[in-house]
Design an enzyme around this catalytic site. Structure first.
Site, mmCIF file in Angstrom:
data_model
loop_
_atom_site.group_PDB
_atom_site.id
_atom_site.type_symbol
_atom_site.label_atom_id
_atom_site.label_comp_id
_atom_site.label_asym_id
_atom_site.label_seq_id
_atom_site.Cartn_x
_atom_site.Cartn_y
_atom_site.Cartn_z
ATOM 1 N N GLU A 183 0.779 -1.233 0.000
ATOM 2 C CA GLU A 183 0.000 0.000 0.000
ATOM 3 C C GLU A 183 0.817 1.293 0.000
ATOM 4 O O GLU A 183 0.623 2.168 0.844
ATOM 5 C CB GLU A 183 -0.969 0.001 1.193
ATOM 6 N N GLU A 288 -6.143 -8.081 0.270
ATOM 7 C CA GLU A 288 -6.821 -7.742 1.518
ATOM 8 C C GLU A 288 -8.288 -7.444 1.245
ATOM 9 O O GLU A 288 -8.611 -6.696 0.325
ATOM 10 C CB GLU A 288 -6.183 -6.516 2.184
#
Length: 368
Positions: A183, A288
């Site tokens: 991320e 995720e």
């Protein structure tokens, strides 16, 4: 056979080798710390015993057995850039401690790969926190700091850690892939990020053959179309694209009712997955996702209001809604090369805890 041909159905082992306060609030009680960096800096020498106890109890061999018994075949393990010990660049958040992080995490990771091999699980090792922090989130190691892309020494240390991981685990049967960076935030320049990914691929391939180890990169919160033509065969092999999907962080999602959430997961996200499969030229995973719809339980930063789709439902309705939301996501992510639920275990947030979701019937009792 290249590892990308195996559909991955997995779970993240979050807040184990990289602490996140909202997942393990008991470890942060009485402290001002908001992330692992400030936790270690605040505790000083006392951090070692506390964290090693956490490493030895939060995820154990029995947990790997439980995961495998449910038909899952993979785990994604987030780590910090300090995994190999004190050779990392200094950051002012460390304060007086030049090397605040607890050592010994690499031996825990060794053990995790051995447990994975024992139970037939594949492992993606994920560089979740980079020096200087790549996203400003607590999961990046330092909350409210985004400096990873501002210093060459931060970039070089990240590459060195990835290469050391590749060298250490190159022959381990459980290693499925190495994820280059979790991320990186949307304002990290795309060209900078791509050039890092290219160099990281080269570093890993010095040790790990494409036939056995995948190289995984995250979208950096930008459209997959910004990566069209990137890291393609034949020059690049066994490259996997990772993106993450949640519906609790943006106001338009928070204000949505459960039917809107289900439609977004089952229809909008399915169309996105199909477009990725059709256009990108790389296998993709959703690294995720969760059943979480309540921002309040995960956020150290949001101001609210903390409305959410389940708040006016009774227990039965919440169970039905959670099952439907879980199934709609699974239907979509099954179209990809794989998926990983976030996360295996939390202390206080069942919608983010795979074990709780399975035990409450919100997710299937078997995944294969």
């Amino acid at each position: 056979m290249e590892t990308t041909r195996t559909k991955l159905r997995g779970v993240n082992l979050g807040s184990w080798l990289l602490l996140e306060k909202w997942m393990v609030p008991s470890l942060f009680e009485g402290l001002e710390a908001t992330d692992e960096t400030t936790w270690c800096a605040e505790l000083g020498p006392a951090a070692t015993e506390r964290l090693r106890r956490h490493w030895n109890t939060f995820v154990t061999r029995e947990d790997f057995a439980w995961i495998a018994a449910r038909g899952l075949n993979a785990v994604r393990i987030p780590i910090g850039h300090w995994i190999f010990g004190p050779d990392y660049p200094y950051h002012p958040k460390y304060g007086a401690h030049r090397h605040p992080f607890v050592t010994g995490g690499i031996e825990v990771l060794d053990r995790a790969l051995d447990w994975a091999q024992e139970f037939g699980l594949r492992v993606i090792i994920d560089l979740h926190a980079a020096p200087g922090c790549q996203n400003g989130f607590d999961n990046g190691g330092i909350k409210d700091v985004v400096e990873w892309h501002t210093k060459k020494e931060y970039l070089e240390h990240s590459l060195a850690v990835l290469e050391r991981l590749a060298e250490r685990y190159r022959a381990h049967p459980a290693l499925h892939g190495i994820e280059l960076l979790n991320e990186p935030r949307w304002d990290v320049p795309t060209d900078y990020l791509k050039s890092y990914y290219l160099e990281a691929y080269a570093r890993i391939r010095k040790h790990c053959a494409p036939e056995t180890v995948a190289v995984v990169f995250h979208d950096g919160f930008r459209s997959f179309r910004e990566y069209l033509g990137f890291m393609q065969a034949p020059a690049f092999r066994n490259v996997v694209f990772d993106y993450h999907r949640y519906q609790c962080f943006e106001r338009c999602d928070i204000d949505m009712d459960i039917h809107g959430h289900i439609r977004k997961a089952a229809v909008d996200w399915r169309e996105e997955a199909d477009a990725i499969n059709a256009e990108l030229g790389l296998p993709a995973v959703c690294g995720e996702w969760s059943l979480g719809l309540d921002l309040k339980v995960v956020s150290l930063w949001a101001e609210g209001p903390f409305n959410h789709a389940l708040e006016h439902m009774d227990d039965f309705q919440q169970d039905v809604a959670s099952r439907a939301y879980g199934d709609s996501q699974l239907m979509t992510f099954e179209r990809l090369a794989g998926w990983f639920f976030w996360s295996y275990k939390t202390e206080t947030t069942p919608a983010w805890c795979l074990r709780a979701c399975v035990e409450r019937g919100w997710l299937p009792s078997r995944f294969g």
